[in-house]
Design a protein around this motif. Structure first.
Motif, PDB file in Angstrom:
ATOM      1  N   PRO A 140     112.946   5.857   4.598  1.00  0.00           N
ATOM      2  CA  PRO A 140     113.318   7.266   4.762  1.00  0.00           C
ATOM      3  C   PRO A 140     113.281   7.982   3.413  1.00  0.00           C
ATOM      4  N   ASP A 141     112.801   9.232   3.400  1.00  0.00           N
ATOM      5  CA  ASP A 141     112.711  10.037   2.170  1.00  0.00           C
ATOM      6  C   ASP A 141     111.934   9.296   1.086  1.00  0.00           C
ATOM      7  N   ALA A 142     110.820   8.718   1.469  1.00  0.00           N
ATOM      8  CA  ALA A 142     110.044   7.951   0.491  1.00  0.00           C
ATOM      9  C   ALA A 142     109.540   8.823  -0.651  1.00  0.00           C
ATOM     10  N   GLY A 143     109.321  10.096  -0.383  1.00  0.00           N
ATOM     11  CA  GLY A 143     108.793  10.971  -1.420  1.00  0.00           C
ATOM     12  C   GLY A 143     109.847  11.742  -2.183  1.00  0.00           C
ATOM     13  N   ARG A 144     111.148  11.339  -2.059  1.00  0.00           N
ATOM     14  CA  ARG A 144     112.211  12.134  -2.681  1.00  0.00           C
ATOM     15  C   ARG A 144     112.103  12.134  -4.198  1.00  0.00           C
ATOM     16  N   ASP A 145     111.698  10.992  -4.779  1.00  0.00           N
ATOM     17  CA  ASP A 145     111.610  10.937  -6.242  1.00  0.00           C
ATOM     18  C   ASP A 145     110.496  11.845  -6.751  1.00  0.00           C
ATOM     19  N   ALA A 146     109.337  11.792  -6.082  1.00  0.00           N
ATOM     20  CA  ALA A 146     108.235  12.653  -6.503  1.00  0.00           C
ATOM     21  C   ALA A 146     108.581  14.121  -6.281  1.00  0.00           C
ATOM     22  N   GLN A 147     109.254  14.423  -5.167  1.00  0.00           N
ATOM     23  CA  GLN A 147     109.616  15.807  -4.881  1.00  0.00           C
ATOM     24  C   GLN A 147     110.614  16.331  -5.902  1.00  0.00           C
ATOM     25  N   ALA A 148     111.501  15.440  -6.381  1.00  0.00           N
ATOM     26  CA  ALA A 148     112.489  15.871  -7.360  1.00  0.00           C
ATOM     27  C   ALA A 148     111.852  16.311  -8.667  1.00  0.00           C
ATOM     28  N   LEU A 149     110.623  15.854  -8.917  1.00  0.00           N
ATOM     29  CA  LEU A 149     109.945  16.193 -10.171  1.00  0.00           C
ATOM     30  C   LEU A 149     109.085  17.445 -10.073  1.00  0.00           C
ATOM     31  N   VAL A 150     108.913  17.982  -8.852  1.00  0.00           N
ATOM     32  CA  VAL A 150     108.034  19.137  -8.694  1.00  0.00           C
ATOM     33  C   VAL A 150     108.582  20.343  -9.447  1.00  0.00           C
ATOM     34  N   THR A 151     109.867  20.664  -9.225  1.00  0.00           N
ATOM     35  CA  THR A 151     110.476  21.805  -9.899  1.00  0.00           C
ATOM     36  C   THR A 151     110.527  21.578 -11.397  1.00  0.00           C
ATOM     37  N   LEU A 152     110.849  20.354 -11.799  1.00  0.00           N
ATOM     38  CA  LEU A 152     110.914  20.039 -13.223  1.00  0.00           C
ATOM     39  C   LEU A 152     109.542  20.195 -13.872  1.00  0.00           C
TER      40      LEU A 152
END
Length: 695
Positions: A140-152
């Motif tokens: 679940p939420d496998a892409g959460r780490d990559a998504q967290a870096l989008v705004t950064l």
């Protein structure tokens, strides 16, 4: 020539200090931003959790693939789905017939205890086969780490762009003003027999020396500052807890930043060197402080071109794609054309602006006339203030305007008195229940487009609460065989059929258009019923009275809209991001102001002595110098606000074109604070040497 170069560097080291500092800081910041961007390129590889004990995972397709036209032929393109499709039933039966299969947490994936190559051969074209670290993609939420870096990633990219933009401007302005102050020196060199080419090469050699030393120092600063910035971003909530920026080692940011620093120094000095080469021997006899030919033809044409180009781009975007004006990438980058154009034309603007000011008394008259006569000095002070105030006005004003428009639009689109939000809310009960989903449609024959959509549990209840900007059709006609779209869709005629793929890739399902909405700020549809939103869960209930449910948060409609679309800079993460971007611009402005005024005032000894001989007291001389400085800062602040007003007016026109609420927000407080800091620094930098000279 080498002797002249070394002697000039030793004798005029103070005049190079500002450019050196700006270059070193800029190079260091580019190193930091480069290392930060490099760190955001890859999220950490977490260990698989859901299928940790299975060597192979078979997962349903997570992309919708379809043929589209590409030139004379066709190509297969894929669009990410909200959730993977269930594993094909026939494939699942074949897997169970041959190996041990482990279901875990849903039908979208199963674990298989079997050789990976054999599973791939069996599942070819029907499912994804994951092995090793890739098994975590089924979590679940496998892409959460990559998504967290989008705004950064966007923040660091914006900060790096602002750094490059402001550093080039400051360094170029510093060299140009230094050349203007050294006119008599170049005239003496020409009188002594130096050719224009020798004068130009001397100035470029000085810039190269400063650039090499400053870039080397900047790389060292960047290596030391990168880990610190990483900790600040984590502590501020902008970056995830595991994020870190490495400051040591060898990587592409170091040579890239070093080369950029040297290139900026040479580019900044190039235009100034051409002016210096044109200095004639008669310049050695010049004593007057009245500036002539302060705006060369090349600079005038470039400034006018950038200004007109920026205005044209703003009008063109507003007319053809107004939604683009609401995106951060647009309202951060587009104003830079207008800002640069206005800054280049500053010498043309400051003289009439100074003449228009009416100040009382003899000191006031002298301040006005000196400001109008010494155009280069006034413009050199006004330009960096213009840049910083304009950036503050456009960045903060645009962000606040967009956030305010989204909140106002959300509030206008519901007739409910209360809104309950949460996850897994009940579909039945009082009020209108909706949830997030998505649909994929063809955009012509060339592309597939994925739209975020809302799933409606009860179309009749939803239509009774919705206050959407309908331009055609009727919301009450939404049913399981229809869809509500907005004007962004290629097809947006009521009654026309649209082929739609649902959130799990099912389809295409042919739905007719029940109603068409204005585009708005981006949240106006599409809307489908629950039958066309597989896997959706209720996350919002609109009602006339509070609906308390387990796990739900009940707010008034006004409070919900404010919470869903908070005002710009209201969250710590947003404040930190804006502080980073605007802080860079303000630091550069402070450096430019201090350097310019220290240089300018240090050569005004004879002028200030003449004022004393004419009867002016030391305090009056200081008031004249401080008044000239404040006048220049004020002119720069007014011009910066004018540029910001043009950008915000364009944004307001874009919102109006989208039929969205228009409430322009001008950040008077931050803009005033920036202008105040500039005024204090500039006054101190001018008054300190004036106090020493006006004895």
């Amino acid at each position: 020539m080498l002797t002249v170069l070394l002697a000039g560097l030793r004798a005029r080291w103070a005049s190079f200090l500002g450019g050196f500092t700006a270059l070193a800081l800029g190079t260091g910041l580019l190193v930091v931003m480069g290392l930060g961007l490099s760190a955001t390129a890859h999220a950490p590889e977490r260990a698989p959790q859901r299928f940790a004990s299975s060597p192979v995972v078979v997962q349903g397709q997570d992309r919708l693939s379809a043929e589209v036209r590409r030139g004379p032929g066709t190509a297969v393109v894929g669009v990410p789905l909200d959730r993977p499709q269930p594993v094909d039933t026939e494939l699942l039966r074949e897997l169970r017939a041959r190996w041990t299969v482990t279901p875990a947490g849903g039908p979208d994936a199963v674990g298989v205890d079997a050789p990976a190559e054999e599973v791939r051969a069996l599942a070819a074209g029907r499912a994804r086969v994951l092995t090793g670290a890739d098994r975590r993609l089924a979590d679940p939420d496998a892409g959460r780490d990559a998504q967290a870096l989008v705004t950064l990633n966007a923040l660091l990219g914006t900060a790096g762009g602002v750094t490059a933009f402001v550093s080039v401007f400051v360094v170029a302005s510093t060299f140009a003003f230094a050349v203007a102050l050294r006119g008599r020196e170049y005239g003496l060199l020409r009188t002594a027999g130096a050719t224009p080419g020798q004068v130009r090469r001397t100035l470029l050699a000085e810039a190269a020396c400063v650039g090499l030393l400053a870039s080397a120092a900047g790389c060292l600063l960047g290596a030391l500052g990168a880990p610190w910035l990483g900790r600040v971003l984590v502590d501020g909530g902008v970056a995830p807890e595991w994020f870190a920026i490495g400051g040591g080692g060898v990587g592409w940011p170091y040579p890239a930043a070093f080369g950029t620093g040297v290139a900026v120094a040479l580019a900044g000095a190039f235009a100034a060197s051409r002016r210096a080469g044109r200095t004639g021997p008669a310049a050695a006899l010049r004593e007057a402080d009245v500036d002539a030919d302060v705006l060369p033809l090349g600079r005038a044409l470039l400034g006018a071109g950038l200004l007109l180009g920026g205005l044209g781009l703003l009008v063109w975007t507003c007319a053809t794609d107004p939604a683009a004006l609401l995106k951060r990438k647009t309202y951060v980058t587009q104003p830079m054309l207008l800002i640069t154009g206005a800054a280049l034309l500053a010498p043309l603007l400051v003289r009439p602006a100074a003449r228009a000011v009416r100040l009382p008394g003899a000191v006031g008259t002298l301040v006005r006339e000196n400001g109008a006569a010494a155009v280069r000095r006034t413009a050199a002070v006004a330009a960096p203030v213009l840049v910083t105030v304009a950036l503050a006005g456009t960045l903060l004003g645009s962000a606040a305007t967009v956030a305010g428009a989204k909140a106002a639009e959300a509030r206008e689109q519901t007739g409910a008195a209360y809104v309950t939000t949460g996850t897994g809310l009940p579909r039945s009960g009082p009020g209108s229940a909706t949830g997030a989903t998505s649909v994929v449609v063809r955009d012509g024959a060339e592309a597939l487009v994925r739209y975020g959509a809302r799933a409606v549990a009860d179309p009749a209840a939803w239509a009774s609460y919705a206050r959407l900007p309908v331009v055609a059709g009727d919301l009450r006609r939404l049913d399981d065989r229809s869809i509500v779209v907005n004007e962004e869709f290629e097809r947006h005629t009521v009654g026309e059929p649209v082929d739609v793929w649902t959130a799990d890739g099912r389809g295409p399902v042919r739905l007719r258009i029940a109603a068409v909405l204005a585009r708005g700020t981006g949240s106006n549809g599409p809307y489908v019923t629950w039958a066309n939103a597989p896997g959706a869960t209720v996350d919002r209930i609109e009602s006339d009275r509070p609906v308390p449910v387990p796990g739900g948060t009940v707010r008034t409609a006004d409070a919900w809209a404010a919470a869903a679309f908070p005002a710009a800079a209201s969250t710590p993460q947003t404040r930190l991001g804006l502080l980073l971007v605007l802080g860079i611009a303000l630091v550069y402005t402070v450096i430019a102001l201090a350097n310019t005024l220290l240089m300018a005032t240090s050569v005004r000894g004879p002028e200030l002595a003449s004022l004393r001989l004419a009867g002016a007291t030391r305090a009056q001389v200081l008031r004249v110098v401080a008044g000239e400085t404040l006048l220049a800062v004020g002119i720069g602040a007014v011009l910066g606000l004018a540029v910001a007003a043009v950008c915000l007016a364009g944004l307001g026109a874009g919102l109006a074109a989208l039929s969205a609420p228009v409430a322009l927000s001008v950040p008077w407080g931050p803009a005033g604070a920036v202008a105040g800091v500039c005024a204090v620094v500039a006054t101190a930098a001018a008054a300190l040497p004036a106090w020493r000279l006006a004895r």
